[in-house]
Design a protein around this motif. Structure first.
Motif, PDB file in Angstrom:
ATOM      1  N   SER A   9       3.297  -6.715   3.717  1.00  0.00           N
ATOM      2  CA  SER A   9       2.489  -6.069   4.749  1.00  0.00           C
ATOM      3  C   SER A   9       3.154  -6.270   6.099  1.00  0.00           C
ATOM      4  CB  SER A   9       1.078  -6.662   4.777  1.00  0.00           C
ATOM      5  OG  SER A   9       0.316  -6.061   5.809  1.00  0.00           O
ATOM      6  N   ILE A  10       3.008  -5.270   6.970  1.00  0.00           N
ATOM      7  CA  ILE A  10       3.538  -5.396   8.330  1.00  0.00           C
ATOM      8  C   ILE A  10       2.471  -5.137   9.381  1.00  0.00           C
ATOM      9  CG2 ILE A  10       5.920  -4.856   7.726  1.00  0.00           C
ATOM     10  CD1 ILE A  10       5.379  -1.975   8.641  1.00  0.00           C
ATOM     11  N   ARG A  11       1.226  -4.880   8.949  1.00  0.00           N
ATOM     12  CA  ARG A  11       0.226  -4.560   9.966  1.00  0.00           C
ATOM     13  C   ARG A  11      -1.200  -4.925   9.594  1.00  0.00           C
ATOM     14  NH1 ARG A  11       2.366   0.293   8.066  1.00  0.00           N
ATOM     15  NH2 ARG A  11       1.050   1.341   6.537  1.00  0.00           N
ATOM     16  N   THR A  12      -1.462  -5.516   8.422  1.00  0.00           N
ATOM     17  CA  THR A  12      -2.826  -5.604   7.943  1.00  0.00           C
ATOM     18  C   THR A  12      -3.260  -7.055   7.750  1.00  0.00           C
ATOM     19  OG1 THR A  12      -2.400  -3.552   6.763  1.00  0.00           O
ATOM     20  CG2 THR A  12      -4.428  -4.716   6.223  1.00  0.00           C
ATOM     21  N   PRO A  13      -4.106  -7.579   8.618  1.00  0.00           N
ATOM     22  CA  PRO A  13      -4.560  -8.964   8.466  1.00  0.00           C
ATOM     23  C   PRO A  13      -5.282  -9.215   7.144  1.00  0.00           C
ATOM     24  CG  PRO A  13      -5.106  -8.112  10.646  1.00  0.00           C
ATOM     25  CD  PRO A  13      -4.617  -6.946   9.858  1.00  0.00           C
ATOM     26  N   GLU A  14      -5.976  -8.209   6.626  1.00  0.00           N
ATOM     27  CA  GLU A  14      -6.697  -8.410   5.362  1.00  0.00           C
ATOM     28  C   GLU A  14      -5.740  -8.742   4.210  1.00  0.00           C
ATOM     29  OE1 GLU A  14      -7.131  -5.970   7.452  1.00  0.00           O
ATOM     30  OE2 GLU A  14      -9.251  -5.432   7.702  1.00  0.00           O
ATOM     31  N   ILE A  15      -4.554  -8.160   4.248  1.00  0.00           N
ATOM     32  CA  ILE A  15      -3.579  -8.447   3.189  1.00  0.00           C
ATOM     33  C   ILE A  15      -3.024  -9.860   3.356  1.00  0.00           C
ATOM     34  CG2 ILE A  15      -1.400  -7.727   2.148  1.00  0.00           C
ATOM     35  CD1 ILE A  15      -3.798  -5.806   1.723  1.00  0.00           C
ATOM     36  N   ALA A  16      -2.769 -10.257   4.599  1.00  0.00           N
ATOM     37  CA  ALA A  16      -2.334 -11.638   4.830  1.00  0.00           C
ATOM     38  C   ALA A  16      -3.401 -12.620   4.352  1.00  0.00           C
ATOM     39  CB  ALA A  16      -2.041 -11.850   6.318  1.00  0.00           C
ATOM     40  N   GLU A  17      -4.660 -12.280   4.601  1.00  0.00           N
ATOM     41  CA  GLU A  17      -5.757 -13.140   4.159  1.00  0.00           C
ATOM     42  C   GLU A  17      -5.815 -13.218   2.631  1.00  0.00           C
ATOM     43  OE1 GLU A  17      -7.886 -15.114   5.588  1.00  0.00           O
ATOM     44  OE2 GLU A  17      -9.213 -15.474   3.865  1.00  0.00           O
ATOM     45  N   GLN A  18      -5.631 -12.086   1.961  1.00  0.00           N
ATOM     46  CA  GLN A  18      -5.672 -12.095   0.502  1.00  0.00           C
ATOM     47  C   GLN A  18      -4.536 -12.936  -0.078  1.00  0.00           C
ATOM     48  OE1 GLN A  18      -4.929  -8.387  -1.682  1.00  0.00           O
ATOM     49  NE2 GLN A  18      -6.697  -8.848  -2.961  1.00  0.00           N
ATOM     50  N   ALA A  19      -3.329 -12.770   0.485  1.00  0.00           N
ATOM     51  CA  ALA A  19      -2.204 -13.586   0.016  1.00  0.00           C
ATOM     52  C   ALA A  19      -2.500 -15.070   0.209  1.00  0.00           C
ATOM     53  CB  ALA A  19      -0.937 -13.204   0.776  1.00  0.00           C
ATOM     54  N   ALA A  20      -3.074 -15.412   1.344  1.00  0.00           N
ATOM     55  CA  ALA A  20      -3.387 -16.817   1.621  1.00  0.00           C
ATOM     56  C   ALA A  20      -4.481 -17.342   0.697  1.00  0.00           C
ATOM     57  CB  ALA A  20      -3.817 -16.957   3.086  1.00  0.00           C
ATOM     58  N   ARG A  38       0.814  -1.211   0.000  1.00  0.00           N
ATOM     59  CA  ARG A  38       0.000   0.000   0.000  1.00  0.00           C
ATOM     60  C   ARG A  38       0.848   1.260   0.000  1.00  0.00           C
ATOM     61  NH1 ARG A  38      -3.565   0.314   4.818  1.00  0.00           N
ATOM     62  NH2 ARG A  38      -2.314  -1.315   5.801  1.00  0.00           N
ATOM     63  N   GLY A  39       2.131   1.148   0.388  1.00  0.00           N
ATOM     64  CA  GLY A  39       2.979   2.315   0.455  1.00  0.00           C
ATOM     65  C   GLY A  39       2.882   2.992   1.804  1.00  0.00           C
ATOM     66  N   ASN A  40       3.896   3.807   2.131  1.00  0.00           N
ATOM     67  CA  ASN A  40       3.899   4.487   3.431  1.00  0.00           C
ATOM     68  C   ASN A  40       4.087   5.987   3.309  1.00  0.00           C
ATOM     69  OD1 ASN A  40       6.537   4.617   2.699  1.00  0.00           O
ATOM     70  ND2 ASN A  40       7.341   3.399   4.394  1.00  0.00           N
ATOM     71  N   THR A  41       3.837   6.529   2.108  1.00  0.00           N
ATOM     72  CA  THR A  41       3.902   7.975   1.900  1.00  0.00           C
ATOM     73  C   THR A  41       2.482   8.490   1.737  1.00  0.00           C
ATOM     74  OG1 THR A  41       6.042   7.725   0.804  1.00  0.00           O
ATOM     75  CG2 THR A  41       4.888   9.822   0.500  1.00  0.00           C
ATOM     76  N   VAL A  42       1.976   9.149   2.738  1.00  0.00           N
ATOM     77  CA  VAL A  42       0.555   9.506   2.782  1.00  0.00           C
ATOM     78  C   VAL A  42       0.105  10.346   1.584  1.00  0.00           C
ATOM     79  CG1 VAL A  42      -1.183  10.776   4.102  1.00  0.00           C
ATOM     80  CG2 VAL A  42       0.444   9.262   5.284  1.00  0.00           C
ATOM     81  N   PRO A  43       0.826  11.408   1.183  1.00  0.00           N
ATOM     82  CA  PRO A  43       0.301  12.267   0.112  1.00  0.00           C
ATOM     83  C   PRO A  43       0.153  11.586  -1.240  1.00  0.00           C
ATOM     84  CG  PRO A  43       2.022  13.400   1.346  1.00  0.00           C
ATOM     85  CD  PRO A  43       2.049  11.966   1.763  1.00  0.00           C
ATOM     86  N   VAL A  44       0.825  10.433  -1.442  1.00  0.00           N
ATOM     87  CA  VAL A  44       0.796   9.820  -2.764  1.00  0.00           C
ATOM     88  C   VAL A  44      -0.625   9.440  -3.182  1.00  0.00           C
ATOM     89  CG1 VAL A  44       1.139   7.387  -2.107  1.00  0.00           C
ATOM     90  CG2 VAL A  44       2.088   8.222  -4.248  1.00  0.00           C
ATOM     91  N   TYR A  45      -1.481   9.159  -2.236  1.00  0.00           N
ATOM     92  CA  TYR A  45      -2.866   8.824  -2.581  1.00  0.00           C
ATOM     93  C   TYR A  45      -3.531   9.979  -3.326  1.00  0.00           C
ATOM     94  CZ  TYR A  45      -2.905   4.528   0.190  1.00  0.00           C
ATOM     95  OH  TYR A  45      -2.673   3.260   0.660  1.00  0.00           O
ATOM     96  N   ALA A  46      -3.419  11.181  -2.786  1.00  0.00           N
ATOM     97  CA  ALA A  46      -4.051  12.339  -3.428  1.00  0.00           C
ATOM     98  C   ALA A  46      -3.401  12.646  -4.773  1.00  0.00           C
ATOM     99  CB  ALA A  46      -3.952  13.543  -2.500  1.00  0.00           C
ATOM    100  N   TRP A  47      -2.066  12.467  -4.869  1.00  0.00           N
ATOM    101  CA  TRP A  47      -1.398  12.750  -6.134  1.00  0.00           C
ATOM    102  C   TRP A  47      -1.932  11.871  -7.256  1.00  0.00           C
ATOM    103  CZ3 TRP A  47       4.048  12.233  -3.512  1.00  0.00           C
ATOM    104  CH2 TRP A  47       4.274  13.349  -2.704  1.00  0.00           C
ATOM    105  N   PHE A  48      -2.392  10.682  -6.913  1.00  0.00           N
ATOM    106  CA  PHE A  48      -2.891   9.752  -7.929  1.00  0.00           C
ATOM    107  C   PHE A  48      -4.403   9.554  -7.805  1.00  0.00           C
ATOM    108  CE2 PHE A  48       1.608   9.074  -7.928  1.00  0.00           C
ATOM    109  CZ  PHE A  48       1.905   8.868  -9.274  1.00  0.00           C
TER     110      PHE A  48
END
Length: 392
Positions: free
Chosen positions: A180-191, A112-122
């Protein structure tokens, strides 16, 4: 077991020389680092994606295509590809193209990335970050596996009869790691998809990410891909190697203490003791990496970051050389010796191709001829079913 290096492509000030390289110098250095990793026998080189200074890799596929032409065997990957702010259609096209040009030596890590403003830029909203990651990958997965896709979702315009080109090499999509380092939903998707799960094992206490990795392993088994121990796990890390522990600490300290990320908040000795950072002799790095295996279980990919904190290129190249000649050969032997039966190696294009076709020939999608309107009809490939009759 795959061993390699990853970079986030940051431009850092050398705290000893007091100089900051230009973007052009940093890009040339990254190419040299990737070539060195290939030369010394590492398995993977991965580059991150960022869209703001002080980072330079805004276009990983362009960079990796150049590196592919200069290397022979190393797998080229990302750390990470921004699945939230990139259009999944463009991701499907770009990475399939790269996969062809690199003759299969490509996989990618999504994040997901860790630079907050990038969401608005795109033109995205960070509050939708998890939902974007899930929906975008669900579409990307289909685009690489279905010749013609009808799709409607929340975050992009619908697709009707869309074909992503080129089709993946041998009709075998690049392997995907979900970082991912914090999101169970991403672990679930990978699984759910049987993909890999990568925990960037750096900015946290030792084994902080084990609960997330364990969740991924349990859900991997729940979705029928094998036992938990057979799940495809990758770990990040940081390494600095010298002839002895004392020498490594002495040489690395100026970079660590000059770093705005590390040195202003931690003592080097505390960080070495309490986190996965490996600073020491080759044997120190080997011992610490084997501790990762003891804590997380057998895993398939270990990547180290060796080019952060403004380390000059000649020092980084020395680190890559030491990894390839002093550390990784020993780790390969020791990891293989203790690996439990049935635990798979890290996926490659060759292994995925063999799993799909065995000894048989791979599908080579061949488009139907242009009808004269730059289209090929609703079944665009010669082996894709009946071809639409075109009126004269």
């Amino acid at each position: 077991m795959q061993f390699g290096i990853f970079s986030v492509g940051d431009v850092g000030r050398d705290p000893v020389a007091g100089r900051t390289p230009s973007e052009a110098e940093r890009l040339k250095a990254l190419v040299a680092i990737a070539r060195k990793a290939d030369e010394v026998g590492l398995d993977v080189f991965a580059i991150g994606e960022h869209h703001n200074p002080p980072f330079v890799p805004s276009s990983p596929t362009t960079f990796l295509a150049h590196v592919a032409a200069l290397t022979e065997r190393i797998i080229l990957s990302t750390s990470t590809t921004l699945v939230t702010t990139n259009d999944p259609v463009k991701l499907a096209e770009d990475y399939a193209m790269l996969q062809h040009l690199a003759e299969g030596r490509v996989d990618l890590m999504l994040g997901r990335g860790n630079t907050v403003p990038v969401y608005a830029w795109f033109d995205q909203d960070i509050r939708d970050g998890v939902a974007l990651a899930l929906e975008h990958y669900n579409l990307l997965h289909r685009l690489w596996r279905e010749d013609v896709v009808d799709w409607e979702g929340r975050f992009r315009s619908p697709l009707q009869g869309f074909t992503s080109t080129p089709r993946p090499l041998d009709d075998v999509p690049p392997f995907v790691w979900h970082g991912s380092i914090r999101t169970p939903e991403i672990a679930e998707q990978a699984a759910y998809y049987g993909n890999g799960f990568f925990a960037n094992n750096i900015l946290a206490p030792n084994f902080h990410f084990k609960p997330l990795v364990d969740l991924y392993r349990r859900r991997f088994a729940h979705h029928g891909h094998g036992d938990p121990e057979q799940a495809i796990v990758g770990l990040g890390g940081h390494a600095f190697i010298a002839d002895s522990t004392d020498q490594a600490v002495r040489r690395f300290r100026p970079s660590f203490e000059g770093s705005p990320v590390y040195g202003t908040s931690y003592r080097l000795e505390d960080f070495m003791r309490g986190t996965p950072m490996s600073v020491g002799s080759a044997q120190d790095v080997i011992d610490k990496t084997m501790e990762f295996r003891e804590g997380f279980g057998d895993y398939q990919r270990q990547l180290w970051n060796v080019d952060a904190m403004g380390l000059p290129l000649e020092v980084v190249l020395e680190q890559v050389e030491r990894l390839g000649t002093e550390v990784v050969p020993v780790l390969r032997r020791e990891m293989d010796a203790v690996r439990a039966p049935g635990v798979p190696d890290g996926p490659t294009h060759a292994s995925l191709r063999a799993a799909k076709y065995g000894d048989g020939p791979a599908r080579q999608p061949t488009p139907n001829a242009n009808r004269g309107d730059n289209l090929t009809g609703p079944t665009p490939y010669q082996d894709g079913g009946p071809v639409e009759e075109v009126a004269a």
